[in-house]
Design a protein around this motif. Structure first.
Motif, PDB file in Angstrom:
ATOM      1  N   PRO A 260       0.588  -1.183  -0.112  1.00  0.00           N
ATOM      2  CA  PRO A 260      -0.075  -0.082   0.059  1.00  0.00           C
ATOM      3  C   PRO A 260       0.895   1.147  -0.008  1.00  0.00           C
ATOM      4  N   LEU A 261       2.132   1.308   0.471  1.00  0.00           N
ATOM      5  CA  LEU A 261       2.902   2.474   0.295  1.00  0.00           C
ATOM      6  C   LEU A 261       3.686   2.564  -0.937  1.00  0.00           C
TER       7      LEU A 261
ATOM      8  N   GLU B 265       4.374   3.594  -4.326  1.00  0.00           N
ATOM      9  CA  GLU B 265       3.596   4.784  -5.064  1.00  0.00           C
ATOM     10  C   GLU B 265       3.563   4.255  -6.530  1.00  0.00           C
TER      11      GLU B 265
ATOM     12  N   GLU C 148      -6.649   7.641  -1.330  1.00  0.00           N
ATOM     13  CA  GLU C 148      -6.632   6.422  -0.485  1.00  0.00           C
ATOM     14  C   GLU C 148      -5.000   6.232  -0.247  1.00  0.00           C
ATOM     15  N   THR C 149      -3.916   6.401  -1.050  1.00  0.00           N
ATOM     16  CA  THR C 149      -2.566   6.456  -1.323  1.00  0.00           C
ATOM     17  C   THR C 149      -2.119   7.732  -0.305  1.00  0.00           C
TER      18      THR C 149
ATOM     19  N   ARG D 282      -3.353   9.286   1.929  1.00  0.00           N
ATOM     20  CA  ARG D 282      -3.988   8.962   3.299  1.00  0.00           C
ATOM     21  C   ARG D 282      -2.944   7.857   3.826  1.00  0.00           C
ATOM     22  N   ARG D 283      -2.484   7.109   3.536  1.00  0.00           N
ATOM     23  CA  ARG D 283      -1.984   5.819   3.863  1.00  0.00           C
ATOM     24  C   ARG D 283      -0.188   6.484   4.092  1.00  0.00           C
TER      25      ARG D 283
ATOM     26  N   GLU E  77      -0.333   8.773   7.067  1.00  0.00           N
ATOM     27  CA  GLU E  77      -0.564   7.862   8.180  1.00  0.00           C
ATOM     28  C   GLU E  77       0.724   7.060   8.805  1.00  0.00           C
ATOM     29  N   ALA E  78       1.423   6.729   7.860  1.00  0.00           N
ATOM     30  CA  ALA E  78       2.487   5.812   7.967  1.00  0.00           C
ATOM     31  C   ALA E  78       3.728   6.475   8.137  1.00  0.00           C
TER      32      ALA E  78
END
Length: 275
Positions: free
Chosen positions: A207-208, A210, A235-236, A238-239, A242-243
């Motif tokens: 998910p991270l 790109e 969504e990307t 946001r992830r 957050e991460a």
């Protein structure tokens, strides 16, 4: 479409593996050695780790201390010297005639055998890169697909050792880079719809990453779904926030801006006719 550097795929990173032909050995999955199509028993897990470490030296010697560190890390068992001698002797018996595992004075050196699937992958990736540079996208995609088919699982799957864990991460990155190059080519050939599910799965698994999100956005645009592409971007973003407390990189931001302004180059396009 990115230039040739997008297809670099880590080509030429591995040194050429030479030596006389021994059994066929594979590392792109569980370690296995085959002679005449029959699998050779390679002994207990730690003995197999020793073989994998030696193979990855590609004919270069590795010192005793280096081998111990690679297999056991900083806390080897008290009787480690006996174990090393036992595993080396066991590998000599298992490999039989042809391969040679000996002490050179500088360390243990394995010759006469190589990781055949790594050599085949190297050749396919190099040929794919050359094809991409020549504008032969279809051939580049096919060669990348053949390189991917060599994988039977994770790198030296099932074996645990500090050195192999580091190599496993390195080879996972190599594998993803080849996948990204292939999928970029598939999209260029008008095959976005056929590979949407693969891209969705890869983005969910990484998910991270790109570049995968960028390829999914591009594929969605090329199949007439720009709103879904914008949702992938959000969504990307946001992830990443957050991460990592970070914004998307320039590639993803640039594609996002193109989607917002309805860049005609992102519109659905017919498949490229077969040659």
């Amino acid at each position: 479409m990115r230039g040739p550097t997008a297809w670099a795929w880590g080509a030429n990173e591995e040194a050429a593996a030479g030596g006389a032909r021994g059994p066929r050995v594979e590392l792109l999955g569980p370690l296995r050695a085959l002679r005449g199509g029959t699998e050779i028993p390679l002994g207990p897990p730690k003995q197999r780790v020793v073989m994998a470490v030696l193979l990855l030296q590609e004919g270069r010697p590795i010192s005793y201390d280096g081998l111990v560190e690679a297999v056991w890390g900083g806390a080897p068992p008290a009787h480690v010297r006996n174990l090393v001698q036992k595993y080396v002797s066991g590998l000599r018996r298992a490999l039989g005639d042809g391969p040679e595992l000996r002490w050179t004075g500088a360390g243990y050196r394995l010759t006469g055998v190589r990781a055949d699937d790594l050599a085949e992958r190297r050749r396919l990736v190099d040929e794919a890169l050359a094809a991409r540079r020549a504008g032969e996208v279809r051939r580049a995609v096919e060669l990348a697909r053949r390189a991917e088919e060599l994988w039977r699982g994770g790198f030296v799957e099932g074996l645990r050792a500090p050195y192999l864990e580091a190599e496993r991460l390195r080879w996972a990155e190599k594998r993803l880079t080849v996948l990204e190059g292939r999928l970029e080519g598939e999209i260029a050939l008008g095959r976005s719809f056929e590979h949407l599910h693969e891209l969705v799965r890869l983005v969910a698994a990484h998910p991270l990453r790109e570049r995968l999100a960028e390829l999914l956005m591009l594929a969605l645009c090329r199949t007439g779904r720009p709103a879904d592409a914008l949702a992938v971007y959000e969504e990307t973003r946001r992830r990443l926030a957050e991460a990592m407390g970070a914004d998307p990189g320039p590639g993803l931001r640039s594609l996002h801006a193109r989607v917002l302004r309805q860049d005609p180059a992102l519109l659905p396009s017919p498949p490229v006719p077969a040659a």
